[in-house]
Scaffold this active site. Structure first.
Site, PDB file in Angstrom:
ATOM      1  N   GLU A 207     -28.454 -58.235  43.010  1.00 32.37           N
ATOM      2  CA  GLU A 207     -27.217 -57.477  43.247  1.00 32.37           C
ATOM      3  C   GLU A 207     -26.251 -58.452  43.889  1.00 32.37           C
ATOM      4  O   GLU A 207     -26.482 -58.901  45.008  1.00 32.37           O
ATOM      5  CB  GLU A 207     -27.489 -56.261  44.133  1.00 32.37           C
ATOM      6  CG  GLU A 207     -26.337 -55.251  44.117  1.00 32.37           C
ATOM      7  CD  GLU A 207     -25.179 -55.645  45.022  1.00 32.37           C
ATOM      8  OE1 GLU A 207     -24.140 -56.124  44.501  1.00 32.37           O
ATOM      9  OE2 GLU A 207     -25.298 -55.480  46.235  1.00 32.37           O
ATOM     10  N   CYS A 241     -19.710 -55.334  49.129  1.00 33.95           N
ATOM     11  CA  CYS A 241     -19.617 -55.808  47.748  1.00 33.95           C
ATOM     12  C   CYS A 241     -18.840 -54.837  46.883  1.00 33.95           C
ATOM     13  O   CYS A 241     -18.368 -55.205  45.802  1.00 33.95           O
ATOM     14  CB  CYS A 241     -21.005 -56.076  47.177  1.00 33.95           C
ATOM     15  SG  CYS A 241     -22.154 -54.705  47.330  1.00 33.95           S
TER      16      CYS A 241
END
Length: 445
Positions: A207, A241
């Site tokens: 990720e 993020c």
């Protein structure tokens, strides 16, 4: 705790016993960990605040997410990696799952408890053992997590902690492990993918962040839209993020930009225990602040029009003001500027807005503010992201849903609710109680 080789050896020795531990006992241990987190919630939140600089109100929500992950993971384990069976023609058909074995977890600094915990809990439920290397910026949070697992009764060797920088991460990735679960930058994720290229038998879940677009179109409630933009762009000092990095809107519509600037001017930047509580704390370090200042200078050099400057609020400390720059007519950055920087991109029409939103090698989160259901359906269909929100911040992901992206944002192994998928592998079985078989064709008489 010793070096990487010793930690992997401890994990390997503990792996058979933990894999054979009945699932109900593994569940009970995870619930005991949740109870330990709840009992130490205030101390845990204060430690995260001290180590990251995030406001205390925010670290309290992180600790709550750590605790909540347990029941969500138990449900996901049952639904996505449980046991299923049936029978056809007297043959039993079974689907069960096995753990990979020794899994490495590399954790980030922005959510030093919640994000690695999102790998660790489902991995332990599946019967894996763990070697966890936290960010070198947040070692104390990892130590407390390990101590809470020990208080819960987790057997020795099932969770092993190693500390260090990138060299230790590379050593762990190259050790005799069965897989690696990573949350962090695209640069490091790409390096891990190269390192794992010759070991396809080892699971690798990545990720890796994003350069997320937020499109505003036909907005009626300007104040609500401005609040959504500001939360999307500046929550956690821009160190999520899923933060929005680019606000895309129609040429000539300045009302929303003006409202965003006015609200950004009111945001309090301060220390984690300040009163009143700040909206934003610092970025993680002076080095991170220096990188952001260099990225900001590059945007200005590329022709960006400064709307709100990126300022060091306190000299020689990583407190930064929320910054806004208009990149309309110029190439916006496709780097992940991991901090409180929002780029404005003005476009002439809806098709251009979609094109601008997709003009990134990343594909984690995207959002639409305004419009109607038909507009959002079109945005959903044409956007390239693993999280697509409507009239909600880009950084409002749910742990009860999959979390991940495409392109440079991941490798098609979403975490959160779908972490159960990469923490175990399926085993299909055909079985009968008695041996029965014969060959009736293709034989010489």
């Amino acid at each position: 705790m010793g070096g990487v080789a010793a930690a992997v050896a401890r994990a390997r020795a503990a792996a058979p016993g933990w894999a054979r531990t009945p699932l109900d006992q593994r569940i009970a241990l995870c619930r005991a960990f949740k109870a330990a987190v709840d009992a130490e919630a205030d101390a845990f939140a204060r430690l995260i605040a001290r180590e990251t600089g995030k406001p205390l109100w925010e670290t309290r929500t992180e600790v709550a997410s750590v605790a909540a992950k347990v029941e969500i993971s138990i449900q996901a384990q049952a639904e996505r990696a449980g046991e299923k069976g049936g029978e056809a023609g007297g043959v039993k058909q079974l689907l069960r799952h096995k753990p990979h074995g020794v899994l490495a977890v590399l954790g980030p600094y922005n959510f030093p408890a919640h994000l690695p915990n999102g790998h660790i809990v489902p991995a332990l439920l599946a019967g894996n053992v763990i070697v966890f290397k936290p960010s070198e910026q947040t070692p104390a949070v990892a130590e407390m997590m390990a101590s809470l697992w020990a208080k819960a009764g987790l057997p020795e060797g099932v969770l092993n902690l190693v500390h260090g920088g990138g060299d230790v991460g590379r050593e762990l990735a190259g050790a005799e492990i069965d897989g690696l679960l990573f949350t962090g930058s695209a640069h490091v994720g790409a390096a891990l993918a190269r390192q794992f290229a010759e070991t396809p038998h080892r699971i690798l879940a990545l990720e890796m962040g994003g350069n997320n677009p937020l499109v505003a179109w036909d907005v009626d409630d300007i104040d609500a839209a401005a609040a959504t933009v500001v939360q999307s762009a500046f929550l956690s000092a821009g160190q999520r993020c899923t933060n929005a990095r680019r606000l895309i809107l129609k040429d000539g519509d300045d009302r929303l930009v003006e409202a965003v600037l006015a609200l950004a001017d009111r945001l309090i930047v301060g220390g984690p225990f300040d009163e009143p509580q700040p909206f934003m704390g610092p970025v993680i370090s002076n080095a991170a602040a220096d990188r952001l200042e260099r990225g900001w200078a590059q945007l200005q050099a590329a022709g960006g029009k400064l709307l709100r400057p990126l300022l060091r609020v306190a000299a020689d400390r990583p407190f930064l003001s929320p910054a806004v720059i208009d990149m309309s007519g110029h190439a916006p950055s496709d780097d992940e500027l991991f901090g409180p920087v929002l780029q404005i991109v003005r476009v002439p029409d809806w098709d251009a807005a979609i094109a601008a939103a997709n003009a990134t090698r990343f594909g984690l989160a995207a959002g639409l503010i305004g419009g109607d259901a038909a507009r959002f359906d079109d945005f959903w269909a044409r956007s390239r992201a693993g999280i697509v929100n409507w009239n909600r911040p880009t950084n409002g992901a749910s742990s009860a849903a999959p979390f991940g992206g495409i392109g440079a944002s991941g490798n098609h192994r979403p975490s959160a609710y779908y972490a159960a998928d990469y923490c175990a592998f399926p085993v299909a079985t055909l079985a009968t109680d008695t041996l029965a078989g014969s060959i009736t064709t293709g034989l010489r008489s």
